[in-house]
Design an enzyme around this catalytic site. Structure first.
Site: not given
Ligand code: GLA
Length: 776
Positions: A477, A545
């Protein structure tokens, strides 16, 4: 095939030809990019100038050599010798001027690709992959430009990049260096871009191109969801299945830039490369600078066909070879199930239910390390939080594997929280400028990947966890844009952004080589770094997301212009949806997510037995067809109805058609299902899935249809809702390809007058999937 028939260079893929020539002045004139052409045509493809044009500057007055560069379609240009179209170069030369003049010096034909030292490039995977390096030399200084072309015959795609080599005695400074430049005649074009933001990635926009410069770029430090690096130049009137279009994308994850410049005399110039804003690269004596690679293709058959070239190329030449054609596992991800609030027991419970439903890979998302109980602290640390995970990551991973699931883990390796152990020990690892309060993004700072020590720290820490837990999967990420950029490890701060990207690629390739079989899914708050650079290391990307299926329809469709279904990671989550509060049917959530790599991100405890049963059936269905759903050709449909969206995926003799109803209209129109890509002479069996409904779909109305009066707020109704399912209409016909492509008249939708099991019930956010197979 690449050939040189003096003075012509001809690059041919399966159905396309690209041609340019060496002019008298030794500049390169671009001649053609389009459908396959006879070599006999080449003689007549150059620009024909018979009279002096007003207001142009001739390159040279020498007899027979005077060329108004401004009126030529050029293959690559310099600055300061008469081409006033937007320049691909801005280089401060050894004499302190910005004037350069790069002309043909030599060329070389090569089998396969030309590897790059530090930047990711496509891999060959076919003996029909050929390369060409045309070296240009400045007429005054020992400075060279290698134009590197590679053709990927089977994908109808070619790539371009340039390398600048400084063999002059003095340093030069590069302020702009485009990976490719492409000139054509025309003032009838439009530009397709994917723009958006968090939870609204990949929104397609079409902008008419008129006089001036149209720019699609990022200066966030990453490719960003503000503007994806992919750009399509399309002739006006082009749509999904018709028309001439050119596609461009960049194998790069940093600040990108595409300019489409419409100049006088009707020449349109496209260029793509690193964003020249905030970029300045010192090139010392005997140093070279390599640009990222541009991927380009053409179609005369519209946007679907153009996308298929890109998709084939990505599936065969971009994603790591070991994942080529390998079906991806179905994931359960802990994030939306628990966020930071979990312990081993909760996770094992989730895993157990997931296994029972047929899920194959368990992913523990954020929150497993250090003091990470919210997003305020802990990034940069790698010690496992044993308050949450009593037996550590290894203990948890072993138990999960014992259940028959694979195990994966979330990392955000490029970040540091000021509130972390790492920051206390090595504050200097973070990116900030002395004397300035740094801007925080999600309470975090960037780690300085320009620093070798930082790169080593990340590789060592991650390796330790990977080895210990024997990870099958990593979610990589990256959750903030870059600000306050400064590194004491580089001399010129104009080199920061690109050096950061090189540092990132070094870390990724080290880990990729060390652990070739780990499935890496990259992510950046969703699709904030959805680009070909990241796909070189990890074959799939967390698309957004936003898992609301209705929002996802346009996100996934947008991404599909450049990226194949195998790269889109899609999860089913709970309803009402976390980001939109929209309530959607479980079938629709699956029906959208199945066009790509399927996963789940929810706590199953909030689902009824009936819903769990439906999920089990969905997973079974997906497993039966996943090869087609991940690696098939995806078709989009022209948007002439704002209330519907249609998806089709086809592979060999199997086709899947998704009909998504965004809103119900009263007394709706009768509808046709119109398939693509069938063989007109073959016969096909088309069947829809019986998406049974629970009684509560009808609420109080059910009492009008039943002999007994049921109150939807009472126990009996709720009990029956759990036990009794109502049928939805099914289509089940055998028809010729001709008929199905012409249009099949679907059963009528519910019109508020009558219902039986032959009435199609869609409703708001409803959807239906049709499977079409060749019948013998
Ligand atoms: C980001 C990612 C999510 C999740 C969060 C965790 O927002 O896009 O899928 O992994 O971080 O903090």
């Amino acid at each position: 095939m690449i050939s040189y028939k003096e003075p012509f260079f001809i690059l041919e893929t399966q159905s396309l030809t690209y041609a340019f020539k060496v002019m008298e002045t030794k500049h390169l004139e671009h001649l053609y990019y389009g459908n396959k052409l006879s070599h006999d045509d080449l003689e007549n493809l150059h620009t024909k100038l018979t009279a002096k044009a007003r207001g142009v500057v001739d390159y040279s007055e020498t007899e027979g050599k005077d060329v108004p560069l401004d009126l030529m379609t050029l293959e690559y240009s310099s600055f300061g010798k008469g081409d006033f179209k937007l320049s691909p170069l801005e280089v401060k030369m050894p004499d302190g001027t910005f004037v350069s003049d790069f002309i043909y010096h030599k060329h070389e034909l090569i089998n396969g690709i030309v590897p790059s030292d530090k930047l990711p490039t496509a891999h060959d995977g076919s003996d029909q992959t050929k390369s060409l390096i045309v070296t240009l030399k400045d007429t005054k200084f020992d400075i060279y430009l290698d134009l590197i072309y590679t053709i990927f015959f089977d994908s109808d795609v070619m790539t371009r990049r340039v390398v600048m080599r400084n063999h002059s005695k003095k340093s030069i400074s590069i302020r702009k260096i485009m990976s490719m430049m492409f000139d054509i005649y025309g003032n009838h074009y439009e530009m397709l871009t994917l723009d958006g933001g968090g939870i609204k990635e990949g929104q397609k926009h079409i902008t008419p191109v008129s006089y001036g410069t149209y720019i699609n770029s990022s200066s966030t430090g990453i490719s960003s969801y503000k503007h994806n690096p992919g750009v399509i130049l399309l002739e006006k009137g082009t749509h999904e299945d018709y028309g001439n279009c050119y596609g461009f994308n960049l194998i790069y994850s940093g600040n990108h830039y595409t300019a489409i410049d419409q100049s006088s005399h009707g020449i349109l110039r496209v260029m793509q490369g690193i964003n020249p804003s905030f970029f300045e690269w010192d090139l010392k004596h005997e140093q070279s600078f390599e640009t990222p690679t541009v991927v380009m293709t053409f179609s005369s058959k519209g946007l679907n066909d153009l996308s298929h070239h890109m998709h084939h190329f990505i599936n065969h030449h971009i994603i790591p070879r070991q994942f080529k054609d390998v079906v991806r596992p179905i994931v359960i991800n802990s994030w939306e199930a628990f966020y930071f609030d979990f312990n081993e027991k909760k996770l094992l419970n989730l895993a157990k239910k997931a296994k029972h439903l047929g899920i194959e890979l368990f992913v523990l998302d954020d929150g497993w390390f250090s003091t990470r109980n919210n997003d305020l602290s802990g990034l940069g640390d790698y010690d496992v939080n044993t308050k949450k995970l009593k037996t550590g990551i290894k203990g948890l991973a072993d138990k999960i594997r014992h259940m028959g699931l694979k195990f994966g883990l979330w990392f955000e390796p490029e970040m540091i929280n000021p509130n972390s152990k790492l920051y206390q020990k090595h504050g200097e690892y973070s990116v900030q400028i002395e004397g300035r309060e740094p801007s925080l993004g999600r309470h975090q700072l960037l780690l300085d990947l320009c620093n070798k020590e930082v790169r080593k720290y990340i590789i060592d820490q991650m390796s330790e966890i990977i080895d210990e837990a024997k990870l099958d999967y990593i979610k990589w990420d990256m959750n903030r844009y870059m600000t306050d950029v400064y590194s004491k490890h580089i001399k010129n701060q104009g080199m920061f952004f690109h050096t950061y990207v090189l540092g990132l690629y070094e870390i990724l390739s080290t880990l990729r080589n060390k652990y070739p079989n780990i499935l890496i899914e990259t992510c950046s708050s969703g699709g904030n770094r959805f680009d070909l650079g990241m796909l070189i290391f990890g074959p799939q990307i967390w698309t957004s997301d936003n898992t609301d299926p209705i929002a996802r329809l346009s996100i996934q469709k947008g991404m599909s212009y450049f990226y194949p279904l195998s790269t889109l990671s899609n999860h089913v989550s709970l309803s009402p949806h976390e980001q939109t509060l929209r309530k959607t049917p479980l079938h629709t959530r699956f029906n959208v997510a199945m066009f790509g790599v399927l996963g789940y991100e929810l706590d199953f405890k909030y689902l009824s037995k009936t819903e769990l049963k439906i999920i089990k059936e969905h997973i079974l269905f997906y497993k039966m067809h996943r090869h087609e759903l991940q690696f098939g050709d995806f078709y989009r449909f022209n948007e002439d109805d704002p209330y519907h969206m249609y998806y089709q995926v086809s592979k060999n003799d199997k086709h899947f058609y998704g009909d998504f109803q965004i809103l119900t209209l009263p007394n709706p129109n009768l509808e046709m299902l119109k398939l693509k890509r069938l063989d007109k002479d073959k016969s096909y069996h088309m069947k829809s899935i019986n998406q049974k409904m629970t009684l509560d779909k009808f609420g109080h109305l059910i009492s009008h249809a039943l002999p007994i009066k049921l109150n939807p707020n009472k126990f009996l109704f709720r009990l029956l809702t759990k036990l009794k399912m109502l049928d939805n209409a099914i289509e089940d016909v055998t028809l010729s390809g001709t008929a199905l492509m012409h249009g099949y008249k679907l059963k009528q939708q519910f019109m508020g007058t009558y219902y039986n099991n032959q009435t199609r019930i869609m409703g708001d956010f409803g959807s239906q999937i049709y499977i079409i197979k060749e019948s013998s």
